[in-house]
Design a protein around this motif. Structure first.
Motif, short mmCIF file in Angstrom:
data_model
loop_
_atom_site.label_atom_id
_atom_site.label_comp_id
_atom_site.label_asym_id
_atom_site.label_seq_id
_atom_site.Cartn_x
_atom_site.Cartn_y
_atom_site.Cartn_z
N ASN A 276 1.19 -9.71 18.00
CA ASN A 276 0.09 -9.21 17.38
C ASN A 276 0.21 -9.25 15.94
O ASN A 276 -0.83 -8.32 15.40
CB ASN A 276 -0.01 -7.55 18.06
N GLN B 71 -5.66 -6.82 -8.00
CA GLN B 71 -4.99 -7.21 -6.72
C GLN B 71 -6.30 -7.77 -5.82
O GLN B 71 -7.25 -7.45 -6.14
CB GLN B 71 -4.60 -5.80 -6.16
N PRO C 170 -7.63 -9.30 -2.09
CA PRO C 170 -7.13 -9.02 -0.58
C PRO C 170 -6.41 -10.26 -0.14
O PRO C 170 -6.75 -11.69 -0.80
CB PRO C 170 -8.49 -9.10 0.21
N GLY D 47 -5.71 -8.84 5.20
CA GLY D 47 -6.57 -8.00 4.42
C GLY D 47 -5.94 -7.14 3.26
O GLY D 47 -6.48 -6.50 2.27
N SER D 48 -4.70 -6.77 3.35
CA SER D 48 -4.07 -5.90 2.37
C SER D 48 -3.87 -6.60 0.96
O SER D 48 -3.88 -7.91 0.95
CB SER D 48 -2.40 -5.56 2.70
N ALA D 49 -3.90 -5.68 -0.05
CA ALA D 49 -4.23 -6.25 -1.31
C ALA D 49 -2.88 -6.53 -2.02
O ALA D 49 -1.89 -5.99 -2.01
CB ALA D 49 -4.67 -5.31 -2.23
N PHE E 165 -0.07 -3.31 -12.31
CA PHE E 165 -1.54 -2.71 -12.26
C PHE E 165 -2.15 -2.80 -13.64
O PHE E 165 -3.49 -2.95 -13.85
CB PHE E 165 -1.65 -1.13 -11.56
N SER F 215 23.70 7.55 11.00
CA SER F 215 23.95 6.74 9.84
C SER F 215 25.16 6.67 9.37
O SER F 215 25.69 7.84 9.10
CB SER F 215 22.76 6.93 8.77
N THR G 194 19.32 10.29 7.27
CA THR G 194 19.78 11.42 7.64
C THR G 194 18.89 12.61 7.29
O THR G 194 18.47 13.50 7.93
CB THR G 194 21.44 11.73 7.20
N LYS H 131 15.53 12.81 8.71
CA LYS H 131 15.64 13.45 10.08
C LYS H 131 15.82 15.03 9.96
O LYS H 131 15.32 15.78 10.84
CB LYS H 131 17.04 12.77 10.64
N ARG I 273 -14.84 -3.22 6.97
CA ARG I 273 -14.70 -4.43 7.09
C ARG I 273 -15.53 -4.78 8.71
O ARG I 273 -15.15 -4.02 9.50
CB ARG I 273 -13.51 -5.23 7.13
N HIS J 191 -8.84 -0.77 5.05
CA HIS J 191 -9.88 -1.09 3.96
C HIS J 191 -9.63 -2.32 3.33
O HIS J 191 -8.79 -2.88 3.27
CB HIS J 191 -9.52 0.29 2.77
N THR J 192 -10.53 -2.50 2.49
CA THR J 192 -10.49 -3.71 1.71
C THR J 192 -10.49 -3.19 0.07
O THR J 192 -10.09 -4.00 -0.93
CB THR J 192 -11.77 -4.63 1.50
N THR K 282 -8.44 -1.05 -2.97
CA THR K 282 -7.11 -1.25 -3.36
C THR K 282 -7.00 -0.04 -4.48
O THR K 282 -8.10 0.69 -5.03
CB THR K 282 -6.74 -2.47 -4.23
N ARG K 283 -5.68 0.22 -5.01
CA ARG K 283 -5.53 1.08 -6.02
C ARG K 283 -6.75 0.98 -7.13
O ARG K 283 -6.83 1.94 -7.61
CB ARG K 283 -4.17 0.81 -6.73
N ASN L 243 0.22 -2.09 19.19
CA ASN L 243 0.85 -2.14 20.76
C ASN L 243 2.06 -1.34 21.13
O ASN L 243 3.01 -1.44 20.23
CB ASN L 243 0.98 -3.71 21.07
N ASN L 244 2.09 -1.02 22.34
CA ASN L 244 3.12 -0.29 22.64
C ASN L 244 3.48 1.08 22.00
O ASN L 244 4.70 1.73 21.74
CB ASN L 244 4.36 -1.16 22.69
N GLY M 67 -4.95 0.88 -0.06
CA GLY M 67 -5.16 -0.63 0.70
C GLY M 67 -3.79 -1.18 0.75
O GLY M 67 -3.61 -2.43 0.68
#
Lengths: 1168, 483
Positions: free
Chosen positions: A392, A706, A708, A713-715, A827, A990, B88, B91, B275, B286-287, B289-290, B338-339, B351
């Motif tokens: 997926n 940046q 897409p 779709g991530s930038a 950036f 750990s 750790t 946690k 989108r 999202h499309t 970004t920073r 999923n799952n 983004g």
């Protein structure tokens, strides 16, 4: 601090350098002209009542034959009258000496004047009375006609002894007329002469054939050459003959296995050589020995030196030998001297060639799961849903073909029967076989070299040219090297010697090969049954297959085509110019100036083609979509061109005053001087996007925006390749004052001392103002020369003790708060900076004190000879870390906080087993070195994971193995268990939660005992040598299953131990391999992977190489106008003879994909 | 011999050249071009402009803000197996254990080390700038920018430490409650001592107010990302509003939120950024970004501990249920993997699924102004701001009806709920819990279920104040927080 790059001082220095360069070039041409004039042996003279010395000088000018004779003899010379045109030298000399009160003999190219024999009717009447005492003056030469200095002259039966000076001359007062003089020296055969009333003697000594090599040779510290018997330091000599035993394109590689005390540890991850002389000396500093070529530290790539041009190598081990190199000597020094011509030697031509062939790499060396076994696991994992996330994935990254088939089955697209038959069809494939067939090949190296050397009495020369070509075992990778070398020495006039050298090396490399295929599975194929090159999917099969329907460029990766899409080349030019002037001011006192210029320019050009997978992938990733269709890309179309240039320029200058003299009972060898050295490097890199090779055009995309990415779709920014655009520059400067004095009394007692003051620009002004003196001192006692010494079993015995300091630099540290500037912050694209040094004004060089005891001995006739040495090194101001309160903003402070100690012994033995027509020698090298951290206050982490980086724990070696204490598998589920504080633990927390005190120290990673045994047989022209190397007393941790890596990254992380895993209760009795954990817990794996049950003894003995050669007899060669002709066969990396571990792993390469392959070389060497 | 004289002269010349070139300064050149002894305004500004995500030699001013507060807050939960494989200290922070930092493994003190490393940089800059007298107008502007920037970052960093390691600000106890060590000089030899909570907040506010005098009005616009990394007056006002809100000083919080919004008040209409999939359905995420999110006043993001990753943390179902189905945030913030037993957070305002935005933005200012107005009795103004924000979050196809609450108490509840919904996973919830728990109306008890055990965190518990890392106590002898 107003000093910046544009320091006016620099220009002044450079003006001086320009002058020196002009001098150098001039001298080089002078030498070239002089060489062409050499080689005439005919004489034309027209003299009337001329002084003999003037006549002889003219002969010298015309023929190169110099003359040599005791001054008192010359005073009796008669004037010469002769007229001859193109006369043979011998005829002319006979005529000249006919009328002289003495005669001559030819020794090499020297005309030695000597007294006429007693029965000679023309014997002049001695002015001395026939009985009683007389003052004898004489001169001693060796076989080559060179003056033999420091020959002891003894009146037989008495203790009265004198010694010859640097000109081979001696004066012995009040010698009985009937005395017998005994001439002895370390490297010549004893020689007796009856005085018989002669006041002038000319003695010709023969070189001792069986002289101990170590003793007969001189030592070269890079600063001066010393008589070995008058040196107190520990120096290992590797002669040309020894170097010729090995075939390699890199000179350093040749030293392995033949050099006492030089250990080649292998890096655990890369397999690269990590050279160590006498164990470890530093924690954070530079760890490799200093390499000196022709008297100056070598800054360039050592591959630029053609091994065939090397005359010999000296390895400086103790403080007395090495401390002359000061702050760079902490790890020992390797002094390489290249070949020179010899004075008075007729021109000699040599040609050599060899071919080396090595097997394809053993891709099956790393123990991996069988492809079919991996398929079974994939099926299992699929059923457990492990691939659901991958299936997926929004980025549509590839899943394996088996998972694709299983998924199709699950979606009902194919039948169960189809699914299993498709999978079964894959089971018999093995990608490694295909890779071996298409991506790998046999390695093939060729080496050719031709040289001319020779000299007359005024000059010597050595010219060589070499060509090497290496065809890597990866298809598409090749490199070649061309070398040109010229070294000349020219006697301008008496006492003035000019040296000039020029070396030029050009190396070319191509690295288009592919040895790693991303996302490959072991059952994949590179070429289909139809002969077409196959793609290795990088994305979901369906996605890759259909994406081009929507206008996207092909998104498939074809490994076999990729080679053609890219062009990665590198070219390097190295020029080394060397000039020197030596002037004898007084007898024994020389002023020497030398200058060396070294420049290496390297250019790497990596063209990633417009059709390469890389570019296609980026274009698709940054695709611009229009209604789901590809409408161009934010990533520019066209090739990517990366160019990296690096330029290294170094200048060295040295002015020194040397004094070498011997009197009857004293000898002194001293040197003092100043060294100035500057090394600059400049590097720059450029990256062009959308480059067109044809037009030279390129695009200028915005690298800070940046965009897409498709499909997730991530930038991301476009900035893609590692190096990008950059500019770097370094300047390292050294200024050093040094002196070294050795004094020998009665040829028995030697004391030496050296002091050196170093200044560098590394640490900032504060430390430079306090230039650090590094000193050493040593003493030697030739016990066997004492009159009380009568131990016949060991006729040669001497003792040496030295102590002193060697230094080391940690070039990454500075006493100042410095920041490092970077360009293009994320950036914003603004320049930005980071603090790299926390100010610590107390920072100084590391200092290592070393104590050395040595015993040198030889039995009668040198049957067994060698040396025993013991050393103790203590690193006192080692740079280490100290924890400070993190609230200050700094967590670790660097300073001279640490200490470590290394103890060890070196034994070198040479045994003459048989010394007849069949000659059998055995050389045994035994080296022992153990290091221990004495003080360390910094943080230590990663104990169990360390093997290629130091884990400094007080009381333990620098490179140690620490392990969890294994407590067997849990009988109920096969989970790994360890002991934590003596209770069985299965909590899989750990690694940070387990204390260091709960770990077991499993031993040292680097071998404390190393060495070699070399047997050498010679019978007539046949010579056979074989080298056995051993490394003992160390440990390694073998790899085994790592389920989280296996499930996370797939087959490349697999291990064949998988088949030994726990499957059902009861298995824990016969296996330690844990049961599979499908959710892949890293710490569960770590319990097993880093436990002591996987620690193996690394002790092993290997047959490193065999060398078989045949030299054709001289009589046979003469008719072909050859002087020497040798053919040889050499086999390297022959295999392990014994190992302590029962695992089939090469302990030098436990984690490498494959160890170096066996190689075979054939070669020929001819001299004419 | 003449030649001899020449040679002797040559030696002499060479020797003199050597000596001249070997004068003292010869060894003073810097060994590496990129190594600089910082001395110009540009050098100091460069130290503050370190926003590189890859190479920045151990410091990043735009990321790695302490995040154990987010770990301990109630925006999300994790499964036992994901918890088991987390670091750790995360946690421990997750179950509010009494010990947080294990006694080994230096990698686990980032929540302490990073802010103080930033403060160290700021102090180096502030001290360096004191030695520079700006002459020209442009130098004066640059000098002010750098100094204001350093003061802002020092305050910002001290504030993030204070949210974790000292008690929340309570007016009548602040003078005696132990605060955090305030580092105001770069000298590493100055011992660290704990201040009081009052002194801590006084210093933060003093630094910010000084910064306000120095920084430019410049607005953070998408095409000039510089000003979301270099603080502006709008960002400084916003930070002051955030600080005063945490101190329950609603008058001042209102004042500065107002100042900030007066300077910059852009909101993004989420309808522009959603989108559409191939069939016209909404997709997650999202499309923007920073650098295209025009709401950002000052960019910063949280330390990305594995426990906080999108694939581990599961959005608290009660939080998820709070969103109306017409609320675009429901589909843009959250999605299903999923799952997984619940929704995952898409990861942000910027983004990028890997890092969570924690900086300052206009939406937070609207909410602060709204809350303060409600608390101070200006319900109408409070509702106006709230509706302005929500209209930009609502699906344009589903008409948005303004909330018209007039009861101050009910209005405050609505506003606080919207604050929670808008600002989830922004590193703000822990501070809100510490503040709101003091008011019985809003106090909540948090619970966690891990490996069959239940852990609870009572309102105003001492476990809302984390212990200092043990090494800090060992090396500085400061007083530890009671646990």
């Amino acid at each position: 601090m107003k000093k910046t790059f544009t320091n006016p001082c620099r220009y002044r220095a450079l003006n001086g350098l320009v002058f020196v360069k002009v001098l150098l070039i001039l001298s080089f041409f002078i030498c070239m002209v002089a060489v062409s004039a050499y080689g005439q042996a005919t004489v034309s003279l027209s003299e009337k009542n001329t002084d003999l010395s003037k006549v002889l000088k003219k002969i010298k000018q015309q023929t190169g034959y110099s003359y040599f004779g005791p001054a008192p003899l010359l005073r009796t010379a008669q004037k010469v009258t002769i007229d001859v045109k193109d006369g043979q030298l011998i005829d002319v000399l006979d005529r000249i000496f006919q009328s002289q009160p003495f005669t001559y003999m030819l020794v090499g190219t020297t005309i030695v004047l000597k007294e006429r024999e007693r029965d000679d009717p023309k014997k002049p009447v001695s002015s001395q009375a026939p009985s009683g005492n007389l003052d004898i003056s004489g001169s001693v030469v060796n076989e080559k006609g060179e003056p033999a200095d420091r020959v002891s002259v003894n009146i037989k039966g008495t203790k009265r002894t004198t010694v010859t000076d640097a000109n081979g001359e001696f004066l012995f007062k009040k010698v009985p007329v009937d005395a017998v003089l005994v001439f002895t020296s370390v490297n010549t055969q004893p020689h007796e002469v009856n005085v018989n009333g002669q006041a002038n003697l000319a003695v010709n000594l023969k070189t001792q054939v069986d002289a101990l090599q170590d003793v007969t040779l001189t030592f070269n510290t890079g600063y001066q050459t010393m008589k070995a018997n008058e040196a107190t330091g520990s120096v290992v000599v590797v002669t040309k003959e020894q170097l010729d035993q090995r075939v390699a394109t890199n000179i350093i590689d040749k030293l392995e296995g033949i050099t006492n005390g030089l250990v080649f540890n292998k890096d655990a991850l890369t397999g690269e050589n990590k050279l160590r002389i006498r164990g470890e000396s530093t924690i954070n500093g530079y760890q490799s020995p200093l390499i000196v070529v022709d008297g100056f530290p070598y800054d360039g790539d050592i591959n630029n030196i053609n091994p065939n041009d090397v005359e010999n190598i000296y390895v400086l081990k103790d403080a007395a030998a090495a401390s002359i190199w000061g702050v760079q000597a902490g790890n020992g020094v390797i002094v390489i001297t290249t070949r020179r011509g010899k004075l008075n030697q007729p021109a000699r031509y040599e040609f050599s060639a060899n071919f080396t062939i090595a097997d394809k790499p053993d891709l099956f060396y790393a123990p991996r799961m069988a492809p079919s076994e991996w398929i079974d696991l994939e099926i299992d994992l699929f059923q457990r849903g492990n691939y659901n996330a991958a299936l997926n994935d929004v980025n549509k990254r590839a899943v394996s073909p088996v998972v694709e088939i299983l998924n199709s089955r699950k979606l009902g697209q194919i039948s169960a029967a189809d699914s299993s038959s498709m999978i079964n069809a894959l089971r018999s494939n093995d990608l490694r076989n295909e890779m071996l067939e298409h991506l790998y090949r046999k390695q093939f190296n060729q080496q050719y070299q031709f040289n001319i050397s020779g000299g007359n009495n005024r000059m010597s020369y050595y010219f060589s040219t070499g060509y090497d070509r290496r065809q890597s075992n990866i298809v598409g990778n090749n490199d070649s090297r061309m070398t040109l070398n010229s070294q000349t020495t020219y006697l301008l006039f008496k006492g003035m010697e000019l040296r000039a050298g020029l070396s030029y090396t050009e190396s070319n490399g191509v690295t288009n090969g592919i040895s790693n295929i991303p996302n490959s599975q072991p059952y994949m194929r590179l070429i289909g049954d139809n002969g077409l090159e196959l793609a290795i999917p990088q994305h979901r099969q369906m996605f890759e297959d259909t994406i081009s329907n929507r206008g996207f460029p092909d998104w498939k990766y074809y490994p076999l085509q990729e080679k053609k899409n890219n062009d990665r080349t590198s070219r390097s030019h190295n020029t080394r110019l060397l000039t020197g002037l030596k002037y004898s001011i007084l007898r024994g006192l020389n002023l020497d100036f030398s200058y060396q210029y070294n420049r290496t320019f390297t250019r790497q050009r990596r063209l990633t083609g417009a059709n390469s997978y890389f570019v296609r992938d980026r274009m698709n990733t940054f695709a611009i979509l229009n209604n789901g269709l590809y409408a161009g890309s934010n990533f520019p179309a066209g090739a990517l061109l990366d160019i990296d240039n690096s330029d290294l320029v170094s200048h060295y200058g040295r002015l020194s005053l040397q004094y070498n003299r011997a009197w009857i009972a004293h000898a002194i060898a001293a040197i003092a001087g100043i060294d100035v050295r500057e090394t600059r490097t400049e590097g720059s890199g450029n990256q062009l996007y959308g480059y067109s090779e044809e037009n030279g055009t390129f695009a200028t995309p915005n690298l800070f925006t940046q965009y897409p990415t498709y499909p997730s779709g991530s930038a991301r920014t476009l900035d893609a390749l590692a190096n990008g655009v950059y500019s770097t520059g370094t300047i390292n400067r050294f200024r050093t004052y040094f002196t070294n004095i050795a004094y020998t009394l009665k040829q028995r007692y030697t004391v030496s001392t050296s002091v050196r003051f170093d200044g560098t620009n590394y640490f900032g002004v504060k430390t430079n103002d306090k230039t650090l003196p590094l000193w050493s001192t040593g003493a030697k006692w030739d016990i066997s020369k004492e009159s009380f010494y009568r131990f016949k079993l060991l006729p040669t015995l001497s003792l040496r003790v030295t102590y002193g300091y060697q230094g080391n630099l940690d070039q990454n540290r500075s006493a100042y708060a410095t920041i490092r500037m970077y360009s293009g912050a994320g950036f914003t694209g603004l320049p930005y900076a980071a603090i790299v040094n926390i100010p610590n004004p107390e920072l100084r060089w590391e200092k290592t004190g070393q104590l050395n005891f040595a015993l040198d001995f030889a039995t009668a006739k040198n049957r067994i000879s060698g040396s025993l040495q013991y050393f103790r090194k203590k690193g006192k101001d080692l740079i280490g870390e100290e924890l400070i309160d993190p609230t200050t903003g700094v967590t670790i402070l660097f300073g001279n906080f640490s200490q470590m100690r290394t103890d060890g012994a070196d034994i070198a033995l040479t045994i003459k087993n048989i010394d007849r027509e069949l000659d059998w020698n055995t050389t045994i090298n035994f080296n022992y070195a153990t290091d221990k951290i004495i003080r360390y206050t910094g943080p230590v982490g990663g104990h169990v994971t360390a093997f290629s980086f130091p884990v400094p724990i007080v009381g333990k070696p620098l490179y140690s193995l620490f392990s969890y204490r294994w407590a067997g598998l849990d009988p109920s589920d096969g989970g790994p268990r360890i002991y934590v504080a003596d209770t069985i633990n299965k909590r899989y927390s750990s690694s940070g939660a387990i204390k260091v005190s709960d770990l077991e120290y499993s031993g040292r990673y680097n071998p404390p005992i190393t060495g070699s045994v070399i047997n050498h047989f010679r019978w007539k022209g046949i010579s056979l040598g074989f080298n056995i190397m051993y490394k003992l007393g160390h440990y390694f941790r073998r790899s085994s299953v790592n389920y989280s890596a296996l499930i996370g990254t797939g087959w490349p992380a697999s291990h064949s131990d998988y088949s030994l895993r726990w499957r059902q209760p009861g298995d824990e009795v016969h296996t330690n391999v844990p049961s599979i954990a499908y959710t892949g817990s890293l710490s569960r794996d770590d319990y097993y992977r880093f436990s002591n049950v996987l620690v193996e003894k690394a002790d092993h003995i290997r047959l490193q190489f065999v060398n078989l050669s045949y030299s054709f007899p001289k009589q046979m060669l003469r008719s072909f106008s050859f002087q020497a002709l040798q053919v040889y066969f050499y086999a390297n990396n022959l295999g392990i003879l014994w190992r302590a571990s029962d695992q089939d792993i090469d302990p030098d390469y436990p984690y490498m994909p494959y160890p170096p392959q066996r190689s075979y070389s054939f070669g020929i060497k001819a001299g004419f | 011999m003449k030649l001899k004289n020449i040679i002797t002269a040559v030696f002499g010349v060479v020797f003199i050249t050597c000596c001249v070139s070997c004068k003292k300064g010869w060894l003073d050149v810097k060994p590496e071009k990129s190594l600089v002894l910082p001395k110009t305004i540009a050098d100091f500004q460069a130290l503050l402009d370190n926003t590189d995500a890859n190479r920045g030699a151990g410091i990043r001013f735009n990321t790695w803000q302490p995040s154990l507060d987010e770990v301990g807050a109630d925006d999300f939960y994790v499964t036992s197996s994901d918890w088991n494989s987390s670091q750790t200290h995360t946690k421990n922070a997750y179950i509010w254990a009494s010990e947080i930092f294990p006694d080994v493994d230096p990698g686990n003190r980032l929540d302490w080390e990073y802010p103080y490393k930033r403060i160290f940089y700021c102090n180096i800059v502030l001290e360096g700038l004191e030695n520079i007298v700006p002459v020209t107008v442009s130098e004066q502007i640059a000098w002010k920018q750098a100094k204001g920037h350093a003061l802002f970052l020092r305050a910002y960093s001290h504030y993030t430490v204070a949210q974790l390691f000292c008690k929340p600000y309570t007016k009548n106890q602040a003078a005696t409650d132990l605060g955090i060590p305030l580092r105001l000089e770069s000298d590493i030899n100055i011992p660290s001592v704990r201040s009081t909570v009052q002194a801590t907040y006084d210093q933060i506010i003093a630094d910010l107010r000084s910064a306000l005098e120095l920084l430019p009005v410049a607005t953070p616009i998408a095409n000039n990302p510089t000003y979301i990394y270099r603080p502006t007056q709008a960002a400084t006002n916003a930070m002051l509003a955030r600080v005063y809100l945490s101190m329950e000083d609603y008058e001042n919080a209102l004042k500065y939120a107002n100042e900030s919004l007066n300077l910059y008040s852009t909101l993004i209409n989420f309808n522009l950024f959603r989108r559409k999939g191939a069939n016209g359905q909404f997709l997650n995420g999202h499309t923007y970004t920073r650098t295209t999110n025009t709401e950002i006043l000052f960019d910063n993001s949280l330390i990305d501990y594995s426990i906080l990753r999108t694939n581990r943390c599961i959005v608290d179902s009660s939080l998820y249920k709070m969103y109306d189905s017409s609320d675009l945030r429901k589909t843009m913030f959250f999605f299903l993997i999923n799952n997984r037993p619940g929704h995952s957070f898409f990861g942000s305002y910027i983004g990028n699924g890997a890092v969570y935005f924690s900086g300052l933005a206009t939406d937070e200012m609207y909410l602060i102004r709204s809350e303060c107005n409600a608390r101070l009795g200006n319900v109408g103004a409070a509702m106006y701001d709230l509706n302005t924000l929500l209209r930009n979050r609502w699906d344009e196809k589903m008409p948005y009806t303004d909330i018209a609450e007039t009861d101050p108490d009910k209005a405050l509840r609505i506003i606080l709920n919207e604050r929670r919904k808008e600002l989830c996973f922004r590193g703000l919830r822990w501070t809100d819990l510490r503040r709101l728990n003091k008011d019985t109306r809003f106090a909540v008890t948090l619970t966690r279920q891990i490996n069959g055990n239940t852990y609870t965190l009572e309102p105003n518990s001492k476990y809302y104040v984390l212990p200092f890392p043990p090494e800090v106590i060992q090396l500085s002898n400061m007083q530890q927080n009671p646990r």
